[in-house]
Scaffold this motif. Structure first.
Motif, PDB file in Angstrom:
ATOM      1  N   ALA A 198       0.847  -1.233   0.053  1.00  6.27           N
ATOM      2  CA  ALA A 198      -0.040  -0.044  -0.083  1.00  6.27           C
ATOM      3  C   ALA A 198       0.633   1.216  -0.121  1.00  6.27           C
ATOM      4  O   ALA A 198       1.968   1.332   0.778  1.00  6.27           O
ATOM      5  N   ILE A 199       0.504   2.189  -0.816  1.00  5.40           N
ATOM      6  CA  ILE A 199       1.302   3.578  -0.945  1.00  5.40           C
ATOM      7  C   ILE A 199       0.426   4.556  -0.859  1.00  5.40           C
ATOM      8  O   ILE A 199      -0.743   4.736  -1.133  1.00  5.40           O
ATOM      9  N   THR A 200       0.882   5.689  -0.383  1.00  4.07           N
ATOM     10  CA  THR A 200       0.443   7.189  -0.646  1.00  4.07           C
ATOM     11  C   THR A 200       1.330   7.880  -1.673  1.00  4.07           C
ATOM     12  O   THR A 200       2.707   7.832  -1.360  1.00  4.07           O
ATOM     13  N   GLN A 258       3.870  -1.070   3.783  1.00  2.00           N
ATOM     14  CA  GLN A 258       3.557   0.323   3.034  1.00  2.00           C
ATOM     15  C   GLN A 258       4.730   1.391   2.827  1.00  2.00           C
ATOM     16  O   GLN A 258       5.791   0.912   3.377  1.00  2.00           O
ATOM     17  N   LEU A 308      -2.021  -1.567  -3.569  1.00  2.00           N
ATOM     18  CA  LEU A 308      -3.264  -0.564  -3.454  1.00  2.00           C
ATOM     19  C   LEU A 308      -2.404   0.970  -3.261  1.00  2.00           C
ATOM     20  O   LEU A 308      -1.481   1.139  -2.837  1.00  2.00           O
ATOM     21  N   ASP A 334       5.063   5.747   2.074  1.00  2.00           N
ATOM     22  CA  ASP A 334       4.740   6.959   1.801  1.00  2.00           C
ATOM     23  C   ASP A 334       5.778   7.571   0.543  1.00  2.00           C
ATOM     24  O   ASP A 334       6.863   8.096   0.922  1.00  2.00           O
ATOM     25  N   ILE A 385      -4.871   0.649   7.086  1.00  2.00           N
ATOM     26  CA  ILE A 385      -5.096  -0.380   6.279  1.00  2.00           C
ATOM     27  C   ILE A 385      -4.148  -1.530   6.741  1.00  2.00           C
ATOM     28  O   ILE A 385      -4.429  -2.940   7.136  1.00  2.00           O
ATOM     29  N   LYS A 386      -2.986  -1.477   6.986  1.00  2.00           N
ATOM     30  CA  LYS A 386      -1.943  -2.130   7.543  1.00  2.00           C
ATOM     31  C   LYS A 386      -2.459  -2.819   8.906  1.00  2.00           C
ATOM     32  O   LYS A 386      -2.376  -3.783   9.386  1.00  2.00           O
ATOM     33  N   SER A 443      -3.710   4.680  -2.361  1.00  4.98           N
ATOM     34  CA  SER A 443      -4.526   5.739  -1.716  1.00  4.98           C
ATOM     35  C   SER A 443      -4.289   7.043  -2.107  1.00  4.98           C
ATOM     36  O   SER A 443      -3.203   7.491  -2.094  1.00  4.98           O
ATOM     37  N   THR A 479      -2.729   4.391   4.643  1.00  3.86           N
ATOM     38  CA  THR A 479      -2.028   3.111   4.695  1.00  3.86           C
ATOM     39  C   THR A 479      -1.805   2.460   6.040  1.00  3.86           C
ATOM     40  O   THR A 479      -1.873   1.108   6.088  1.00  3.86           O
TER      41      THR A 479
END
Length: 727
Positions: A6-8, A37, A207, A39, A24-25, A209, A21
């Motif tokens: 998951a990333i921003t 994850q 993912l 950023d 989510i984690k 975000s 994220t």
């Protein structure tokens, strides 16, 4: 599931990770699903603002400098190369002694941003070296950013990238066209970082975000790269942007980049996606867009209910580079700088908004409509868990509006556990925030609140259905300020049917609030009509006419409209913001309101002492029988003595208390003192169950007389000053 990544995407904040994220984690941890994850925003910034990054930047000029400012920066490139590494380390908190050199103002190269310098010694005082240096270092970075925009990448911004492509983009055409072009300079940095992470993590599900329009372009660039080079990885988008903007998505081209787009709370949609990725025959989805036979289809066929907030786990910030975020100070204002200075763990007290009536707000959407508070004990459990894992005890509760009753319970629980935390949140300025509640919140570590004053006009506040009046806001902000809690107000102009007179009167109200010292920070924004708000759904009730009913195939949120007043509210923007900037610095209160505008405005109809009159103290002797009474002070030292008056002797008691700042004493007759000592133990913050006011009154009257005289006596009023609170 092999792994979830998951990333921003760039960019949100420099000082702290956006929490999506991490939420989510934390949820995936409860399901024992491995997740990583990142950023990418902060990682791109750190790559760009490094010695190697600047060397590359200065040799990759796409547009030769035209402005004198850009020419000056290029001429000083060696100075920038020399200083960038220590400055970034300083802003990361790793090189604090550099503040002394920065503050001498001969260390950093200076370009146009430094022309805006205020009197920094006045702003920061003689002891504010670290903050002053952060402000100067921020100007230094902004100078470099100006150079990047002019000469390398016009889309660059510290907290957004190519934002115009995502704002009000009801057609996908412009963004799609931009994605067909070669990578920009920032794109190249982003993709190189992403490539390394994808190859390390090797995820099955990727993912992305997307909280804001300023993240959208980079999100598509990331998806485009992964789709092309790692076609076996499934890609999903979620977050605030799709939740509000993409609810009527129909453009099939979006699915050249993404396999899934989910809406609203992400936990259950994500769980169903994971089941689908693991088993293609699993075709049950929750609030998810997919492409079937070339057509965008919205699937919501899962029979499962969304997870309760108590079930989603504690946000997990592991994998994020928490020690590498940089703290900047853009504006010399102690409240305003909290958004960009310091590392905050993000948490939520309640899902949704307990008020849920404001007519400009997207109250029809689940993230606001579905209100679900979390138990105070669980919130404080999460506080302690996060503080232990991150090493940070600062918390920003990102609620739509934190409920006063729940804030009270959280504060009590923090104090009962005797833990040291610092926290702030968003509120409504409602009358529940009494002086005593504000004192309790401050004692638990609350340092600031932000809330929507919106339009400082009672007519418009009623039209907005805000549930407050200007007078009430003044009293509440006074309660917070006198308790030592800073207050930020969100301000609005251009609300439907707002007249020019009301705009000027609103400005005068804001001026008086700042002059009275009960507001420390604020921000004006112009009203925008959104499709999911009551104004957007029923415009005829609010005196506006939609310009068009045609929905686009991509983002549909902002609505073009015409206000029946015909007023051009845009022209007030500069004057409102300039005046507020000065008020936040504690100056220019004596200016005539006309001085802020270069066109004729009406004279305000607000009396010059309106706010001061609203703050006139009225002693409230009406305490609800059910009100809880708590003592947050310590145990007293007791001394007995005899007092003689007119030949009569009285047994007296002196109670001496020690708080963190000072010591104080009260004197009381022995009989009442003995009762008070027992009652202070029962009212102590350490007790799980608090006594109510009626119970205390009845207990007193069992053996003693004249409770009202006792309760409003000088000794008890002294205790009220030092922590005897009625909640």
């Amino acid at each position: 599931m092999k792994n979830v990544f998951a990333i921003t995407p760039p960019f949100t904040q420099l000082n702290t990770p956006y929490p999506a994220t991490a939420y989510i984690k934390g949820f995936l941890n409860t399901k024992a699903i491995p997740a990583t994850q990142a950023d990418l925003g902060i990682e791109v910034i750190l790559e760009l603002f490094s010695k190697q990054g600047l060397q590359s930047l200065f040799t990759t000029i796409i547009q030769q400098p035209k402005s004198d400012n850009a020419k000056r920066i290029l001429a000083l490139k060696d100075e920038y190369l020399k200083t960038i590494t220590p400055v970034i380390a300083f802003l990361q908190g790793k090189n604090p002694t550099l503040a002394l050199s920065i503050c001498q103002e001969d260390f950093l190269p200076e370009a146009s941003r430094f022309a805006q310098l205020e009197a920094l010694d006045l702003a920061f005082g003689t002891m504010g070296t670290q903050d002053k240096a952060k402000h100067l270092a921020t100007l230094y970075l902004e100078d470099i950013a100006d150079f990047i925009v002019e000469c390398v990448d016009e889309n660059f911004g510290f907290s957004r990238y190519a934002e115009r492509l995502g704002r009000s983009a009801n057609s996908f055409d412009e963004l799609y066209s931009a994605l067909k072009k070669p990578h920009t300079y920032i794109d190249a940095i982003l993709i190189s970082i992403l490539k390394a992470k994808i190859e390390t993590v090797d995820p099955s599900l990727f993912l992305i975000s997307v909280p804001f329009p300023g993240n959208l372009y980079a999100a598509f660039r990331c998806a485009q790269f992964v789709k092309k080079h790692y076609p076996n990885i499934k890609i999903a988008m979620g977050g605030g942007f799709p939740n509000t903007e993409l609810r009527s998505l129909s453009d099939a081209r979006v699915f050249e980049f993404f396999d899934f787009i989910t809406l609203d709370d992400g936990e259950l949609p994500l769980e169903e996606l994971i089941n689908h990725v693991e088993n293609a025959d699993h075709n049950t989805f929750k609030r998810t867009f997919v492409l079937e036979n070339g057509i965008v289809v919205y699937k919501n066929n899962s029979a499962k209910s969304d997870y309760k907030q108590s079930e989603v786990g504690t946000p997990d910030y592991s994998d994020l580079l928490l020690d590498n975020y940089i703290s900047v100070i853009e504006i010399v204002n102690p409240m305003h700088k909290m958004w960009s200075d310091g590392r905050w763990n993000k948490l939520t007290m309640a899902h949704g908004c307990y008020w849920g009536k404001c007519t400009f707000c997207d109250i029809s959407l689940d993230y606001i409509k579905i209100y679900e508070p979390i138990a105070a004990k669980l919130i404080v459990d999460r506080i302690q868990e996060l503080a232990e894992k991150t090493g940070q005890n600062g918390f920003h509760f990102v609620d739509e509006a934190a409920p006063p009753a729940l804030m009270r319970e959280v504060a009590l629980e923090i104090l009962r556990r005797n833990i040291a935390v610092t926290w702030w949140t968003n509120i409504r300025f409602e009358k529940s925030f009494t002086q005593d509640l504000c004192v309790l919140l401050k004692a638990s570590g609350c340092i600031a609140v932000s809330g929507g004053l919106e339009v400082a006009s009672d007519r418009l506040l009623q039209l907005i259905d805000k549930g407050v009046t200007v007078e009430q806001v003044a009293k509440v902000t006074r309660n917070f300020t006198e308790s030592g809690i800073m207050v930020h107000a969100y301000l609005m102009y251009g609300y439907p049917t707002q007249t020019i007179q009301e705009t000027i009167d609103s400005l005068e109200m804001v001026r008086q609030l700042f002059e009275a010292g009960i507001l420390q920070s604020g921000f004006w924004h112009q009203f925008a009509m959104t499709v999911h708000s009551p104004v957007g759904m029923y415009p005829e009730k609010f005196g506006v006419v939609k310009a068009s009913e045609n929905l686009g195939t991509f983002a549909n949120n902002d609505i073009v409209y015409t206000d029946i007043t015909g007023i051009n509210h845009d022209k007030f923007s500069f004057g409102l913001k300039k005046s507020l900037y000065n008020f936040m610095h504690g100056i220019c209160f004596d200016y005539d309101l006309q001085d802020w505008f270069d066109f004729k405005i009406p004279t305000t109809k607000i009396a010059s002492d309106f706010i001061l009159n609203a703050l006139e103290e009225t002693t409230d002797f009406d305490i609800k029988p059910s009100a809880k009474v708590v003592w947050i002070g310590g145990k007293p030292v007791v001394d007995y003595f005899t007092k003689s008056k007119k030949g009569n002797s009285y047994q007296m008691m002196q109670l001496t208390f020690h708080d963190k700042k000072e010591s104080f004493s009260i004197q009381i007759n022995k009989e009442e003192g003995d009762w008070l000592l027992i009652m202070l133990q029962k009212m102590a913050i350490t007790n799980d169950k608090l006594l109510n006011f009626m119970t205390i009154k009845q207990d007193f009257e069992t053996n003693l007389e004249n409770f009202e005289l006792f309760w409003y006596s000088k000794p008890i009023n002294t205790l009220k000053t030092y922590g005897l609170l009625v909640l």
